[in-house]
Design a protein around this motif. Sequence first.
Motif, PDB file in Angstrom:
ATOM      1  N   ASP A 211     -11.704 -26.500  27.807  1.00 24.87           N
ATOM      2  CA  ASP A 211     -13.155 -26.355  27.966  1.00 24.87           C
ATOM      3  C   ASP A 211     -13.825 -27.527  27.265  1.00 24.87           C
ATOM      4  O   ASP A 211     -14.089 -27.485  26.063  1.00 24.87           O
ATOM      5  N   LYS A 214     -17.297 -26.859  25.653  1.00 24.28           N
ATOM      6  CA  LYS A 214     -17.203 -26.156  24.373  1.00 24.28           C
ATOM      7  C   LYS A 214     -16.778 -27.107  23.267  1.00 24.28           C
ATOM      8  O   LYS A 214     -17.299 -27.060  22.139  1.00 24.28           O
ATOM      9  N   LYS A 217     -19.648 -29.440  22.140  1.00 23.62           N
ATOM     10  CA  LYS A 217     -20.684 -28.775  21.344  1.00 23.62           C
ATOM     11  C   LYS A 217     -20.334 -28.782  19.858  1.00 23.62           C
ATOM     12  O   LYS A 217     -21.218 -28.817  19.000  1.00 23.62           O
TER      13      LYS A 217
END
Length: 833
Positions: A211, A214, A217
């Motif tokens: 991901d 993700k 972030k």
Amino acid sequence: MAWRDSRRSRQRLLLFMSAIVLGIAALVAINSFGDNLARSIDDQARELLGADLTLSWSRAPSPKTQQLLKTTGRDRAYEVSFASLVSIPKTGGVRLAQVKGLQGNFPYYGTWEVQPTSAIQTFRQAASRVALVDDGLLVQLGAQPGDSIKVGNLSFLIAGRVTKTPGQAAIAATVAPTVFVPNQFLVNTGLLQRGSRVAYKYYYQFTPGTDVEKFIKTISARLDKEGVNYDTVDGRKKQTGRSFADLTKYLSLVAFVALLLGCVGVASAVQLYVKEKVTSVAILRTLGASGRQAFLIYLLQTALMGLIGATIGALVGSVVQLVLPRVFGNFLPITVETALSGSAILGGIGTGLLISVLFSLLPLLAIRNVSPLRTLRSSYEDDLSGRDPLRWLVYLLVLGFIVGFAYLQTRNLMLAIGFTAGLTVAFGILTALGLALIWLVRRFFPTSWSYVWRQSLANLYRPNNQTLILVTSIGLGAFLIATLYLTQGLLLGRVELSGSGKQPNMVLFDIQNEQIKGVRALVTGQKLPILQEAPIVTMRLSDINGKTGEVIRKDTAQKTPKWAFTREYRVTYRDSLISSEKLTSGKAPYQADGNVYVSMEKDFFDRMHLKLGDTLNFNVQGAPIQTIVGGTREVEWNRVQTNFLVVFPSGVLEQAPQFHVLMTRVPDNKTSAVLQRGLVSRFPNVSAIDLGLILKTVDEILAQISFVIQFMALFSILTGLLVLASSVVISKYQRLRESVLLRTLGASREQILSITVVEYGLLGLLSALSGILLSIVGTWTLAQFVFEVPYRPDAIPLLVVLLVVTALTVLIGVFNSREVLTRPPLDVLRAEG
């Protein structure tokens, strides 16, 4: 009843309903293309980026962050890029290009189209100095694979021709052609010097299933703080989708104009149809039918024909959308896979049905008031001439539909209202011109002219005349085409203006301190003027009034934009303003009492939400410098000058790392080539921008863009001509009766033909003139208030539009009136019943 009554008039109903076919076709084609483009972007999202993630920066991050950049992902490719002059020793050609030093297996996704394909593997092995060069650059410089290309101090063998790079549109290679070289050789080119404007980037490939959103972030705050930009597959997909969604929305509005143009023809045709059916309606009323029933009978007829026209248009549009990927090919970074779009087809059919009914309502409302007395007295007019309050409701429904449709396309209410208002003004002006023409011909009728001319002019204002509908429909089509040509001329004129007169047309940049004297000598040695010279220092903003970017981001009351602390500032230093600047508040840059007072560009000052006296703390490549906002300037950005957002006073930045920009003017391409070859041989790191080449590139780009817009405007022109044909055929019975009467009274075929040619020639000429005059007014407004350039419209394209529209109008008018010229009057009257 509606079906039975339509049997004798189906040919006419089908003809005027065909006016919406092209509009629906354009609408369905664009919306289908938009759906296919969105799906293709989703399917090919990784190819847009060429990787799962990219991280880029222009100033070195901290050692800790650099270590993170080198260890992220399963695999990574490294890129160093900058602009530089490159040359082909074999031909002597020189061109500013984007040089990219690559290391690794880029691209991870998509196909890097290189001829021959084996050159990619040769390049990646980097055993020798080889280069892959964009096809456009090779064509411009007259080179081919096997030749050598010089980049700085080194020569590279051209191993392959690059025809497409993942994520790059073909037109981008025209603007900034790229030379790819193995990264390990860049150091020895001599182009990576202190102060050089260099960008760095990593391409990452992750393990399948990771991901990436993700992961990013977790480190985004750290990257933002250090000025490292990131781009993910989802981010690029949204950005690309948003860009081309805007394009399809704009083109949908252009298609919608063609559809509305057709609906003007529908309204006119239905009005003539209703006049022919008044006697039939009166008989129905005599037999007991109510006004409401008669209205519904003819509303059903028009709705059915509208549905047929919309369905045919949807089918045509589905075929046309197969061609659109080729039309837009140069602007697309991906390959669009075409397929039928159910939503676009159903939406087009629904739109066509709704809009044909709406525009038919205006003339059909009169049927409700037809009196049974019409069967006894054909001159009874009171039933049709009275005011009907429902007409205002229909007007509101039409305007509401246009605003609603435009909003659905743009998702911007103000833009939708503006589009509707602009369209209303254009239709209103053309309608006013048509009415004025009718009034002028009637008021100043030339009774002393020849019979043919008097008869032709009288046809412009007689009952069932086509003056208003043709001036509106053909005029709007001519307006779209003429505006396209004139606006393209304005854009080119603006670029040409920037390189005209005594203004600079050659910009030399990335000149180091120790090179400036030598570059000056090279320029003056060729008897060229030095029109401007400016030092440039790069820096970043640390805080505003003592508050850092992190503090301001947490304070919701602060309006300072986030980008104020992440962008790189390129500033200069001087104590006075230049010719492209005008003081708007405060003073020019100065020093007083040990304080440094800087000058800010007015619009930038407003976007930053600053005020005079605010303190700005800049980080000049590690050295902090505190400044105070001492004044603002208005800058003419369209002037070829070294214009800056922030200007420091002299005596502050002289010792800071910097480079210089020098501007001169070369008289011709030969002198430009000699100067650039001198720069490549003596100062390989110095780059030059030739505004003559830029003008040529802009011209090529505008030509491609104008082709796209012309392709869409073609639908409006064809619709206008179809409206013309349908209007001629719908009023054919009236025209035949008049012509037969003239034949019976002794008029010859030649006279009838001359009357027809003159009438339609005048209609076509005046319609085209109306549209052209409207376009001249519109583009003059753009020139005066938007582009701020002298307005000199090119008469040749306007003359071509005028002649073509007039000729087509005459041909269609004569073709549809040919029956009265070739058959005896009695046969014609019998055929028409």
